[in-house]
Enzyme design. Structure first.
Site, PDB file in Angstrom:
ATOM      1  N   SER A 143      30.437  37.550  49.105  1.00 57.34           N
ATOM      2  CA  SER A 143      29.926  36.407  48.340  1.00 57.34           C
ATOM      3  C   SER A 143      28.790  35.739  49.120  1.00 57.34           C
ATOM      4  CB  SER A 143      31.068  35.437  48.032  1.00 57.34           C
ATOM      5  OG  SER A 143      30.704  34.521  47.027  1.00 57.34           O
ATOM      6  N   ASP A 311      34.178  41.438  38.548  1.00 59.03           N
ATOM      7  CA  ASP A 311      33.445  40.264  39.045  1.00 59.03           C
ATOM      8  C   ASP A 311      32.476  39.773  37.966  1.00 59.03           C
ATOM      9  OD1 ASP A 311      31.887  38.411  40.471  1.00 59.03           O
ATOM     10  OD2 ASP A 311      31.922  39.582  42.307  1.00 59.03           O
ATOM     11  N   HIS A 344      35.874  38.136  41.106  1.00 57.26           N
ATOM     12  CA  HIS A 344      35.094  37.931  42.320  1.00 57.26           C
ATOM     13  C   HIS A 344      35.975  37.744  43.558  1.00 57.26           C
ATOM     14  CE1 HIS A 344      31.728  36.805  44.790  1.00 57.26           C
ATOM     15  NE2 HIS A 344      32.279  35.648  45.077  1.00 57.26           N
TER      16      HIS A 344
END
Lengths: 364, 364
Positions: A143, A311, A344
């Site tokens: 991320s 995601d 995610h």
């Protein structure tokens, strides 16, 4: 428990044209730097992470990448010298909006300058210089952590041995910017926000909570919320709420979101949330280069991009595309995808799936 | 311009156990009811819609389904008698939280009872009784409008000739509930909300704006935001903003979201936003039946479910699944999917794609 360390330096020229002075980085290290100083691995944290990815924190919780870092683990502390800093703009010890502005000795608040992922990386480079480390063996993160890893590879290509990015883009999509904007507007809507000048007073907790709620939806997936909550009712102290009766009676998923929101409030500074989401918005590897592709041409070191099948925030096609652009310009990028229902956040959950990919890449 | 009409009746027993009394429905009609009273078509509006789907509104805008309703159009006003009501809980003339509570002559605010899609439909049935209409030729809507159409088919199966639902689920997913919860929490966070008691004072405009912002993201798609905005900067009065410089300098997508938010504020009641999103959360056709499937077994009339390829709010698989469940129990449902980059809002945009599907279904 690893001890938090700090490293301070006089100033950092930022991309926005302002200067941050002085600068402190809070960081943790694991393992030992070898005499050749060539076994360093930089691990980067995500939006609400801190500088302690491994071991037990003072609260007793495990670090956010603990299953990956330690003796014999994929980031083997018997072999590597692992470094992780809290980013500038952060609220876990590094200079950020809650730090004191030396101009008047009061917290910066929104007087804190706009910082970028590139600024974070340039501050981290100062810490490496302090250690006399010329080259990282690996730069890795998921991320926002992956954005830092990629920015390291583009900004200092000769100083990075291998790059790993999980669930991370080369530049933020307008949809991701949009979700960030909702979070920021929610914080700013809170009357306790007071234009960012709330230190020493009540913090805009409800605003940060709403920001975290919308974030949480994007970190999960439709499938994982369906699996976990379906249309179950919330359970408050043993009593099932009935959303069909009262305006504030809830389904379980509402209760879960509110819990996620109020949990973050206890440990995170709302202004940091504003500044770090802004830094993500500004993430664009191509900035300052003739093109995005030209910037990615600098990534010639072995590169692993990991996508997560569900995601919705930084979808898998974004990681695949980075690998393709890198490889189309002579690079050596691997793209791997993990099949997970968790969306995610799989980068913080699916260690059983992520670890073998990292091991294959690091050890080959 | 069609004239808004109102129909009032004494009371409506609600699912929550409370009674709404009296009840007013604001509505529009188009075309003429034939002597047999068997040419009625009920059109249902979505979350922020009103009772005027066709023609020009007093503001000069076109109704939200205008390309579908009129002489010679697919909902042919030379042939059909079209009815559309503002839902109960609404703010366009029907009884809702901004209406006066007869108990004290003050606006209901959050004293307004929880209403459901089924309650809306039962109120609409009262209007049909007033017109002496025993059976609808068609019940049709998109999004929350489609929920009403489906609820009509399940609650009054013998009174519905054909059902059309576009981008609509048989029951709300936890993810959709989660997005609604963020919107409601944003409104409630606004200090001007005052527990819903803001009528005659400043309204919680900023809270509603944030709610609309997150809604807007779910009504679009990643692809449509990418196509429309990419990473372009916002243009304020001819000056390009530079998000790399200032905290409040924006990308174009941020400016767009803020515009969407502030536009809704001018025309919509925040409490209605709370109550109608809650009504959607509660939407579950199976409620009160032995099972969801058993409820859908009541849908034996010709049914058209339209999915939108990029809908992230009520994804296409949900409409496909409704058709499959209906058909597995002897029903006659068609599933059609439109391929559009516009996400959920395609039901208000892609008339060129939706119209032929409706025409095929209605005329066959």
């Amino acid at each position: 428990m690893e001890r938090i360390q700090t490293f301070s330096f006089d100033k950092l020229e930022l991309e926005c044209g302002k200067t941050l002075a002085p600068v402190t980085l809070a960081y943790h290290t694991y393992g030992k730097l070898n005499p050749a100083r060539d076994n360093a691995v930089f691990i980067f944290h995500a939006l609400t992470g801190d500088s302690q990815p491994a071991g037990r924190t003072c609260g007793g919780a495990r670090g956010w990448w603990d299953p990956l870092i330690g003796p014999g683990k994929v980031f083997d502390t018997d072999k590597f010298f692992i470094i992780c800093t809290n980013v500038i703009g952060g609220c876990y010890g590094s200079t950020g909006p809650s730090s004191l502005n030396p101009a008047d000795g009061k917290p910066y608040g929104t007087r804190f300058p706009v910082v970028t992922i590139r600024d974070m990386v340039r501050a981290q480079a100062r810490l490496l210089a302090y250690y006399g480390i010329e080259r990282l063996e690996i730069a890795a993160g998921g991320s926002m952590g992956g954005m830092q890893a990629l920015e390291w590879a583009v900004t200092y290509p000769e100083r990075v041995g291998k790059v790993i990015g999980v669930g991370t883009p080369g530049r933020l999509s307008p949809q991701a910017i949009a979700y960030n904007e909702v979070g920021r507007q929610a914080i700013m809507l809170d009357p306790y926000w007071r234009q960012g000048d709330y230190y020493g007073r009540e913090a805009p907790a409800a605003g940060l909570s709403v920001a975290r709620m919308v974030g949480t939806i994007t970190y999960r997936s439709e499938q994982s919320l369906e699996m976990k909550f379906g249309r179950q009712r919330a359970n408050r102290n043993g009593r099932l709420e009935d959303p069909y009766l009262g305006l504030t009676d809830r389904f379980d998923v509402q209760s879960y979101l509110q819990y996620q929101g109020s949990s973050l409030v206890k440990r995170f500074d709302p202004n940091t949330y504003i500044y770090l989401t802004k830094a993500m918005d500004l993430h664009d590897l191509g900035r300052g280069y003739p093109s995005y592709e030209k910037a990615l041409a600098r990534i010639q070191m072995p590169t692993l991009m990991v996508g997560i099948s569900t995601d919705v925030l930084f979808p898998a096609y974004q990681q695949r595309e980075i690998a393709e652009v890198v490889n189309s310009q002579g690079g050596q990028a691997l793209y791997r995808e993990i099949d997970s229902p968790h969306g995610h956040d799989a980068f913080l959950i699916e260690f059983n799936l992520v670890e073998p990919l990292l091991r294959e890449f690091i050890c080959r």
